[in-house]
Motif scaffolding. Structure first.
Motif, short mmCIF file in Angstrom:
data_model
loop_
_atom_site.label_atom_id
_atom_site.label_comp_id
_atom_site.label_asym_id
_atom_site.label_seq_id
_atom_site.Cartn_x
_atom_site.Cartn_y
_atom_site.Cartn_z
N GLY A 12 17.31 15.12 -6.31
CA GLY A 12 16.06 15.46 -7.02
C GLY A 12 14.94 14.46 -6.44
O GLY A 12 15.36 13.58 -5.67
N GLU A 13 13.80 14.87 -6.53
CA GLU A 13 12.66 14.06 -6.30
C GLU A 13 11.91 14.02 -7.70
O GLU A 13 11.70 14.75 -8.33
N PHE A 14 11.44 12.65 -7.65
CA PHE A 14 10.66 12.34 -9.05
C PHE A 14 9.06 11.94 -8.61
O PHE A 14 8.89 11.28 -7.90
N TYR A 15 8.31 12.72 -9.36
CA TYR A 15 6.69 12.55 -9.18
C TYR A 15 6.49 12.03 -10.38
O TYR A 15 5.97 12.67 -11.49
N SER A 25 4.01 21.05 -3.67
CA SER A 25 2.47 21.23 -3.88
C SER A 25 2.44 21.20 -5.23
O SER A 25 1.35 20.64 -5.60
N VAL A 26 3.09 21.99 -5.98
CA VAL A 26 2.66 22.16 -7.50
C VAL A 26 3.10 20.62 -8.09
O VAL A 26 2.28 20.41 -9.01
N ALA A 27 4.24 20.26 -7.69
CA ALA A 27 4.83 19.02 -8.27
C ALA A 27 3.52 17.61 -7.96
O ALA A 27 3.26 17.12 -8.59
N ASP A 28 3.01 17.68 -6.83
CA ASP A 28 1.70 16.76 -6.50
C ASP A 28 0.66 17.06 -7.36
O ASP A 28 0.01 16.14 -8.00
N ARG A 29 0.20 18.36 -7.60
CA ARG A 29 -1.03 18.75 -8.39
C ARG A 29 -0.42 18.41 -9.85
O ARG A 29 -1.51 17.76 -10.78
N LEU A 30 0.63 18.38 -10.44
CA LEU A 30 1.02 18.10 -11.86
C LEU A 30 0.88 16.70 -11.79
O LEU A 30 0.27 15.91 -12.76
N GLN A 31 1.37 15.86 -10.78
CA GLN A 31 1.40 14.47 -10.87
C GLN A 31 -0.21 13.87 -11.04
O GLN A 31 -0.51 13.02 -11.79
N ASP A 32 -0.99 14.57 -10.35
CA ASP A 32 -2.57 14.24 -10.21
C ASP A 32 -3.07 14.49 -11.68
O ASP A 32 -3.89 13.74 -12.00
#
Length: 197
Positions: A1-4, A29-36
């Motif tokens: 897994g990858e954790f953002y 891309s979605v994970a980056d946007r969620l983290q932001d």
């Protein structure tokens, strides 16, 4: 897994579940946007996919992979209790719905190109009823007849908040995120409203 992990904690969190024969990278891309947006995200390679061992044909067992991801998030100090969402695409949508029904930590479920019968992995409106008052987001292409029919069946079950997005773009699963930017925007917006409020 990858954790953002979101910078401000405790934060709500989302498990993002990929399609058959794909990997967690589909969600980058979605994970980056969620983290932001202040939401922690966890992407995972289902068994037999990407960096995970096991059989890619063991579809029913993959429900356990998704449940384990939810339990892992729920046990983290930086995750807000009771503020976890499950979002899946195609096979991942079926797995997310099956995993969510008995996970009280899951507050919201997002299904991208859902299916009533994915290679013998069956979902139905009764599962959606068991989701109850939890928020649900459904998206499919207008040109994807099986996913569209499933979306309409699930959206008609109104024991809780149900949002739907029907894209005119010809695509299935996470390919919709790539080809129709509105789908990704709508998903992130729904998660913000469902988990940050």
């Amino acid at each position: 897994g990858e954790f953002y992990e979101a910078s401000e904690r405790p934060a709500p969190a989302v498990v993002l579940v990929h399609m058959l024969s794909r990997t967690k990278a589909d969600w980058n891309s979605v994970a980056d946007r969620l983290q932001d947006a202040g939401i922690t995200a966890l992407t995972l390679d289902l068994r037999g996919h990407g960096g995970s061992s096991g059989s890619p044909q063991a579809l029913a067992e993959m429900v356990q992979d998704v449940r384990a991801a939810v339990q892992w998030l729920a046990a983290r100090q930086g995750v807000r209790p009771g503020s976890i969402a499950l979002v899946g695409a195609s096979l991942g949508a079926s797995l997310s719905l099956l995993a969510a029904v008995d996970q009280s930590a899951v507050r919201a479920i997002g299904l991208l190109s859902p299916s009533l019968d994915y290679r013998g992995l069956r979902t139905d409106v009764n599962l959606v009823k068991r989701v109850g008052g939890r928020s649900m987001w459904l998206a499919a292409s207008a040109e994807d007849p099986l996913a569209l029919r499933t979306l309409r069946d699930f959206a008609a079950e109104n024991s809780g908040p149900r949002e739907q997005l029907i894209s005119s773009t010809v695509a299935h699963g996470t390919a919709l995120l790539e080809r129709d930017p509105e789908v990704g925007r709508a998903l992130v917006d729904w998660l913000r409203r469902s988990l940050l409020s």
